[in-house]
Design a protein around this motif. Structure first.
Motif, PDB file in Angstrom:
ATOM      1  N   LEU A  79      39.635  38.965  46.522  1.00 19.49           N
ATOM      2  CA  LEU A  79      40.502  39.261  47.924  1.00 19.49           C
ATOM      3  C   LEU A  79      40.693  40.490  48.482  1.00 19.49           C
ATOM      4  CD1 LEU A  79      43.013  36.704  47.319  1.00 19.49           C
ATOM      5  CD2 LEU A  79      40.984  36.144  48.230  1.00 19.49           C
ATOM      6  N   SER A  80      40.559  40.686  49.681  1.00 16.97           N
ATOM      7  CA  SER A  80      40.702  41.834  50.243  1.00 16.97           C
ATOM      8  C   SER A  80      42.216  41.646  51.021  1.00 16.97           C
ATOM      9  CB  SER A  80      39.859  42.004  51.580  1.00 16.97           C
ATOM     10  OG  SER A  80      40.548  42.533  52.661  1.00 16.97           O
ATOM     11  N   ALA A  81      42.917  42.936  50.503  1.00 16.93           N
ATOM     12  CA  ALA A  81      44.308  42.991  50.934  1.00 16.93           C
ATOM     13  C   ALA A  81      44.509  42.968  52.546  1.00 16.93           C
ATOM     14  CB  ALA A  81      45.103  44.148  50.285  1.00 16.93           C
ATOM     15  N   ALA A  82      43.467  43.651  53.036  1.00 11.19           N
ATOM     16  CA  ALA A  82      43.648  43.889  54.552  1.00 11.19           C
ATOM     17  C   ALA A  82      43.592  42.483  55.487  1.00 11.19           C
ATOM     18  CB  ALA A  82      42.530  44.576  55.057  1.00 11.19           C
ATOM     19  N   ALA A  83      42.476  41.535  54.621  1.00 12.88           N
ATOM     20  CA  ALA A  83      42.300  40.278  55.356  1.00 12.88           C
ATOM     21  C   ALA A  83      43.358  39.404  55.068  1.00 12.88           C
ATOM     22  CB  ALA A  83      41.056  39.823  54.774  1.00 12.88           C
ATOM     23  N   ALA A  84      43.928  39.570  53.789  1.00 12.33           N
ATOM     24  CA  ALA A  84      45.148  38.677  53.465  1.00 12.33           C
ATOM     25  C   ALA A  84      46.460  38.839  54.455  1.00 12.33           C
ATOM     26  CB  ALA A  84      45.631  38.978  52.028  1.00 12.33           C
ATOM     27  N   VAL A  85      46.609  40.284  54.484  1.00 14.45           N
ATOM     28  CA  VAL A  85      47.801  40.551  55.569  1.00 14.45           C
ATOM     29  C   VAL A  85      47.575  40.076  56.871  1.00 14.45           C
ATOM     30  CG1 VAL A  85      48.854  42.537  56.602  1.00 14.45           C
ATOM     31  CG2 VAL A  85      48.508  42.591  54.034  1.00 14.45           C
ATOM     32  N   GLU A  86      46.302  40.280  57.336  1.00  9.16           N
ATOM     33  CA  GLU A  86      45.875  39.597  58.816  1.00  9.16           C
ATOM     34  C   GLU A  86      45.964  38.291  58.753  1.00  9.16           C
ATOM     35  OE1 GLU A  86      41.786  41.242  59.558  1.00  9.16           O
ATOM     36  OE2 GLU A  86      42.398  43.147  59.530  1.00  9.16           O
ATOM     37  N   ALA A  87      45.782  37.514  57.513  1.00  9.73           N
ATOM     38  CA  ALA A  87      46.034  36.276  57.608  1.00  9.73           C
ATOM     39  C   ALA A  87      47.599  35.376  57.690  1.00  9.73           C
ATOM     40  CB  ALA A  87      45.221  35.386  56.481  1.00  9.73           C
ATOM     41  N   GLY A  88      48.526  36.755  57.274  1.00  8.86           N
ATOM     42  CA  GLY A  88      49.772  36.289  57.156  1.00  8.86           C
ATOM     43  C   GLY A  88      50.262  36.117  55.901  1.00  8.86           C
ATOM     44  N   VAL A  89      49.491  36.518  54.797  1.00  5.47           N
ATOM     45  CA  VAL A  89      49.713  36.322  53.477  1.00  5.47           C
ATOM     46  C   VAL A  89      51.009  37.428  53.095  1.00  5.47           C
ATOM     47  CG1 VAL A  89      49.253  36.404  51.266  1.00  5.47           C
ATOM     48  CG2 VAL A  89      47.619  35.343  52.660  1.00  5.47           C
ATOM     49  N   ALA A  90      52.073  37.373  52.642  1.00  4.47           N
ATOM     50  CA  ALA A  90      53.224  38.201  52.087  1.00  4.47           C
ATOM     51  C   ALA A  90      52.621  38.721  50.725  1.00  4.47           C
ATOM     52  CB  ALA A  90      54.543  37.702  51.959  1.00  4.47           C
ATOM     53  N   LEU A  91      52.193  40.005  50.774  1.00  2.60           N
ATOM     54  CA  LEU A  91      51.478  40.430  49.519  1.00  2.60           C
ATOM     55  C   LEU A  91      52.240  40.736  48.363  1.00  2.60           C
ATOM     56  CD1 LEU A  91      48.978  43.180  50.839  1.00  2.60           C
ATOM     57  CD2 LEU A  91      48.770  40.730  50.335  1.00  2.60           C
ATOM     58  N   ASP A  92      53.591  40.676  48.566  1.00  2.00           N
ATOM     59  CA  ASP A  92      54.601  40.722  47.620  1.00  2.00           C
ATOM     60  C   ASP A  92      54.964  39.421  46.641  1.00  2.00           C
ATOM     61  OD1 ASP A  92      55.830  40.022  49.645  1.00  2.00           O
ATOM     62  OD2 ASP A  92      57.748  41.040  49.530  1.00  2.00           O
ATOM     63  N   ARG A  93      54.430  38.393  47.150  1.00  2.00           N
ATOM     64  CA  ARG A  93      54.426  37.110  46.668  1.00  2.00           C
ATOM     65  C   ARG A  93      53.324  36.694  46.096  1.00  2.00           C
ATOM     66  NH1 ARG A  93      59.510  34.858  47.516  1.00  2.00           N
ATOM     67  NH2 ARG A  93      60.616  36.250  48.244  1.00  2.00           N
ATOM     68  N   LEU A  94      52.144  37.420  46.091  1.00  2.00           N
ATOM     69  CA  LEU A  94      51.033  37.025  45.608  1.00  2.00           C
ATOM     70  C   LEU A  94      50.368  37.796  44.447  1.00  2.00           C
ATOM     71  CD1 LEU A  94      47.818  36.120  45.904  1.00  2.00           C
ATOM     72  CD2 LEU A  94      47.595  37.787  47.514  1.00  2.00           C
ATOM     73  N   ALA A  95      50.118  37.130  43.357  1.00  2.00           N
ATOM     74  CA  ALA A  95      49.698  37.896  42.101  1.00  2.00           C
ATOM     75  C   ALA A  95      48.365  37.365  41.805  1.00  2.00           C
ATOM     76  CB  ALA A  95      50.607  37.453  41.011  1.00  2.00           C
ATOM     77  N   VAL A  96      47.498  38.128  41.328  1.00  2.00           N
ATOM     78  CA  VAL A  96      45.894  37.787  41.105  1.00  2.00           C
ATOM     79  C   VAL A  96      45.831  38.062  39.263  1.00  2.00           C
ATOM     80  CG1 VAL A  96      43.829  38.389  41.604  1.00  2.00           C
ATOM     81  CG2 VAL A  96      45.383  38.471  43.466  1.00  2.00           C
ATOM     82  N   VAL A  97      45.295  37.209  38.823  1.00  2.00           N
ATOM     83  CA  VAL A  97      44.701  37.364  37.335  1.00  2.00           C
ATOM     84  C   VAL A  97      43.237  37.430  37.494  1.00  2.00           C
ATOM     85  CG1 VAL A  97      45.058  36.300  35.193  1.00  2.00           C
ATOM     86  CG2 VAL A  97      46.813  35.736  37.018  1.00  2.00           C
ATOM     87  N   ARG A  98      43.014  38.580  36.966  1.00  2.00           N
ATOM     88  CA  ARG A  98      41.658  38.988  36.797  1.00  2.00           C
ATOM     89  C   ARG A  98      40.597  38.908  35.819  1.00  2.00           C
ATOM     90  NH1 ARG A  98      41.642  44.849  39.779  1.00  2.00           N
ATOM     91  NH2 ARG A  98      39.665  43.992  41.032  1.00  2.00           N
ATOM     92  N   GLY A  99      39.539  38.360  35.791  1.00  2.00           N
ATOM     93  CA  GLY A  99      38.608  38.594  34.836  1.00  2.00           C
ATOM     94  C   GLY A  99      38.946  37.393  33.598  1.00  2.00           C
ATOM     95  N   VAL A 100      39.405  36.050  33.868  1.00  2.00           N
ATOM     96  CA  VAL A 100      39.922  35.231  33.241  1.00  2.00           C
ATOM     97  C   VAL A 100      38.579  34.250  32.642  1.00  2.00           C
ATOM     98  CG1 VAL A 100      40.875  32.952  32.666  1.00  2.00           C
ATOM     99  CG2 VAL A 100      41.943  34.730  34.376  1.00  2.00           C
ATOM    100  N   SER A 101      38.409  34.346  31.217  1.00  2.00           N
ATOM    101  CA  SER A 101      37.203  33.956  30.556  1.00  2.00           C
ATOM    102  C   SER A 101      37.377  32.398  30.771  1.00  2.00           C
ATOM    103  CB  SER A 101      37.043  34.340  29.244  1.00  2.00           C
ATOM    104  OG  SER A 101      38.299  33.828  28.565  1.00  2.00           O
ATOM    105  N   THR A 102      36.144  31.670  30.522  1.00  2.00           N
ATOM    106  CA  THR A 102      36.139  30.253  30.612  1.00  2.00           C
ATOM    107  C   THR A 102      37.086  29.523  29.551  1.00  2.00           C
ATOM    108  OG1 THR A 102      33.904  30.395  31.344  1.00  2.00           O
ATOM    109  CG2 THR A 102      34.595  28.219  30.926  1.00  2.00           C
ATOM    110  N   GLN A 103      37.042  30.063  28.452  1.00  2.00           N
ATOM    111  CA  GLN A 103      37.826  29.463  27.383  1.00  2.00           C
ATOM    112  C   GLN A 103      39.234  29.553  27.669  1.00  2.00           C
ATOM    113  OE1 GLN A 103      35.314  31.673  27.114  1.00  2.00           O
ATOM    114  NE2 GLN A 103      35.138  32.318  24.840  1.00  2.00           N
TER     115      GLN A 103
END
Lengths: 181, 533
Positions: free
Chosen positions: A64-88
């Motif tokens: 996700l792009s932070a800039a696009a998220a802000v433009e869409a109206g997402v409050a970034l301080d309430r968004l968490a991203v979990v990265r690189g999660v394996s299938t297992q």
């Protein structure tokens, strides 16, 4: 102001509302507007001061792009991203997020077992959390969205508007195709 | 953060002795709220009098003691002198309570030479009659505990701080408003901070919530909150004017109390709480008085009372000082110096907001325990020209500032979600591709082939010109089609001041095969940076 117990979260745009405890799937080719559609759902939930999370599967292309998220109206301080999660671990991570946040968006890795999918659907229903999966969910979904891109227009020497469409299926209504501004 | 703490032991007793209200020698017992012993002088302590005793018990142990009620306003007045003396050493001191203040040593060490020099100067500034103790250690709690051990100066480096903290009993958390929580830890068999720090953070938070998170941070020798590097915006300050000018502390105190209430309730609406507040006053003759106070958490009501009390002390100290202002106060301002996310204490009217955050925090910290600290992140909007540069990722719990300030810019910004975040405070980046931003960022960028009509890779000259327009874009798995439309180029001369790191690149918005992407061309090599998805 939304009460924590309120069952429906209003969403501006074609979907109109999200029901707590349901699973929504979003499908579409790259560049057809899947991410924008996701961001609009995230924005709708964070604007009610609830938390959202996104799960990026291991080896997934793009984030996700932070800039696009802000433009869409997402409050970034309430968004968490979990990265690189394996299938297992994918099912466990999504299950843990459903416990804590109101809406979880998850890349669907290949090889998710139908049993895991059923378990997560049940978990979402019990917790009153919303699960949005990007891909084809091997279990029942409340709403299936299919993003369909559209022509882009250049104005003033840059990309300006995009007239795309979304196909909505579910809630006991016939399949509808709605244009998105 | 390396912190220096100045502690004046038995400050209430010292104040009363300086004022001549109790004898300079002999046992003194100062009674606080609720009829309990607040402070006992060293002589009384030697007889067995302890804080929290009832008056009767104190007198039974030490019949010859002078028993007197505490006078917090006088303590604050007297401590103002100490704070003023220390202004020669630092401009960043924060008073915790009368008798205790601290400041970060970073800048002072650079100026005075070493921590020993800074500590010595601080000690000299206060002066030996007040018997100040100076402690320097990593983090505020450790610095305070070290100061209590100091005779009169003690400095611990970071390793020593960690060992020292590990041996302290959990009851010292009382100093940070976690007294009850410390009692719970003791009942569970966790007697020292080392015991607590040895537990995984995720488990502590999952079991005890935000109190647990704070205590665990303190036990590890960190500050209660990650240090905020950005000052809160000036709009958050609250100011009140006096007309006619206030000469008596009482007149100013009423205004001060309502300012404190307004400030904290406004912060609470943004989900914030203040941990450090500067009290500023201006007088008719243009004198400017400034002092910073630090105060701990607690519920919204407690914080409001604590702030109002500190404002009262400060006004009282200024207006009654011998060399105080020569005219009446005309303006009083409360400026939040450091704000922290409001914790679970502060439920809003529906009780949903704080609870949602608490619940999410638990789940996310549990995941950090499972996947690693850096696996759970929050996006941060940064400056930059490409989407990848603009998107920063901070591990959950570390990101600074705690909120995007833009959201605090009043109601106008909140009403229209589209303008949120596009604040005037964001510096503009010349050459950045204009909005709408591509939603999906490829980091690293995807290799692509971007050719013009002659089949040659698209190249940009030093003047931003290209011989032929782009004709075809190919990127594995994404697009392989003739260009339907394009815009640009946006040429970037990256780090032009650095001969080694200098790069030239140009960005294009390209629509091909019905897909819009952001393509970067650098030295004839094209990559797809992001997708308008």
């Amino acid at each position: 102001m939304t009460l924590a117990t309120e069952q429906v979260i209003p969403v501006p745009g074609p979907l109109e509302r999200l029901r707590r405890g349901s699973v929504v799937s979003i499908e579409g080719a790259p560049g057809s507007g899947v991410t924008s559609l996701t961001l609009s759902l995230l924005a709708a939930v964070t604007s009610t001061r609830e938390w959202v999370a996104a799960v990026e599967a291991e080896g997934s292309h793009g984030t996700l792009s932070a800039a696009a998220a802000v433009e869409a109206g997402v409050a970034l301080d309430r968004l968490a991203v979990v990265r690189g999660v394996s299938t297992q671990r994918w099912a466990n991570v999504v299950a843990a997020l459903l416990e804590g946040v109101t809406l979880t968006v998850a890349d669907l890795p290949l090889g998710v077992k139908p049993a895991d999918a059923r378990r997560l659907t049940t978990r979402a229903r019990e917790r009153g959390a919303i699960l949005v999966v990007l891909g084809s969910w091997p279990d029942r979904v409340a709403v299936r969205l299919r993003a369909e891109g559209g022509p882009w227009r250049f104005v003033g020497g840059r990309l300006a508007t995009w007239s795309r469409a979304v196909e909505i299926e579910g809630r006991g209504r016939p399949v509808r195709r709605v244009a998105v501004a | 953060m390396r912190t220096l703490c100045v502690w004046c032991p038995d400050w209430p007793v010292t104040t009363l002795r300086l004022a001549g209200r109790v004898p300079a020698e002999g046992p003194v017992v100062v009674m606080g709220e609720g009829g309990q012993v607040h402070t006992a002088s060293a002589e009384a302590r030697a007889e067995g009098v302890r804080r929290g005793f009832r008056k009767r018990d104190a007198q039974a142990r030490c019949p010859q003691a002078v028993v007197i009620d505490a006078d917090p306003a006088a303590e604050a007045r007297a401590f103002e002198e100490v704070a003023r003396a220390l202004e020669a050493v630092t401009a960043r001191l924060a008073i915790h309570r009368p008798g205790l203040l601290s400041f970060p040593t970073l800048g002072q060490v650079r100026y005075f030479g070493s921590e020993i020099d800074v500590a010595q100067r601080a000690w000299e500034a206060v002066g030996s009659p007040l018997d100040p103790r100076v402690g320097v250690a990593g983090g505020g709690l450790a610095a305070f505990l070290v100061a209590r051990r100091a005779t009169p100066v003690l400095i611990l480096d970071d390793d020593e701080t960690a060992r020292f903290l590990a041996s302290r009993p959990v009851t010292v958390l009382h100093e940070h408003g976690l007294g009850e929580f410390a009692g719970l830890l003791r009942r569970l068999g966790l007697r020292t901070l080392g015991d607590l720090a040895a537990l995984p953070e995720g488990s502590v938070v999952a079991r005890f919530g935000s109190d647990g998170a704070r205590a665990h941070r303190l036990a590890r020798g960190l500050d209660e909150d990650p240090p905020a590097l950005t000052a809160p915006p000036p709009e958050l300050a609250e100011a009140g004017e006096f007309d006619p000018p206030a000469l008596q502390a009482e007149e100013a105190v009423l205004v001060g109390r309502s300012l404190a209430e307004r400030l904290l309730s406004r912060l609470a609406r943004h989900g914030l709480a203040a941990s450090r507040v500067t009290v500023e006053a201006e007088t008719e003759y243009g004198e400017r008085l400034v002092r910073t106070w630090r105060f701990g958490g607690g519920t919204a009501g407690e914080a409001e009372r604590a702030l109002a009390q500190r404002v009262r002390w400060q006004l009282d100290a200024w207006l009654s000082a011998v060399d105080g202002p020569r005219s009446g106060l005309t303006l009083l301002r409360l400026v939040p110096e450091e704000v922290v996310p409001a914790r679970g204490h502060q439920l809003d009217f529906w009780g949903a907001d704080g609870r949602a955050t608490e619940r999410a925090t638990r789940a996310l910290i549990r995941l950090q325990g499972l996947l690693g600290h850096a696996a759970v992140v929050q996006p941060v909007l940064r400056g930059g020209r490409t989407p990848a540069e603009q998107t920063g990722w901070a591990p959950f719990g570390d990101h600074l500032p705690p909120r995007s300030w833009v959201l605090c810019n009043g109601d106008r910004a909140t009403k229209n979600p589209r303008t949120r975040g596009q604040s005037q405070e964001q510096p503009s980046w010349p050459g950045a591709v204009p909005a709408p931003s591509p939603a999906l960022v490829y980091d690293p960028a995807l290799p692509a082939t971007f050719v013009d009509a002659s089949g040659e890779p698209v190249r940009i000259s030093g003047r931003g010109e290209m011989p032929l327009p782009p004709a075809r874009l190919r990127c594995a798995g994404l697009v392989d089609a003739p260009v339907e439309g394009w815009a640009g180029p946006w040429p970037h001369d990256v780090r032009f001041w650095d001969r080694q790191a200098r790069r030239r690149r140009a960005l294009f918005q390209v629509v091909a095969g019905g897909v819009a992407c952001l393509v970067s061309v650098e030295a004839g090599q094209a990559t797809v940076e992001a997708l308008y998805d």
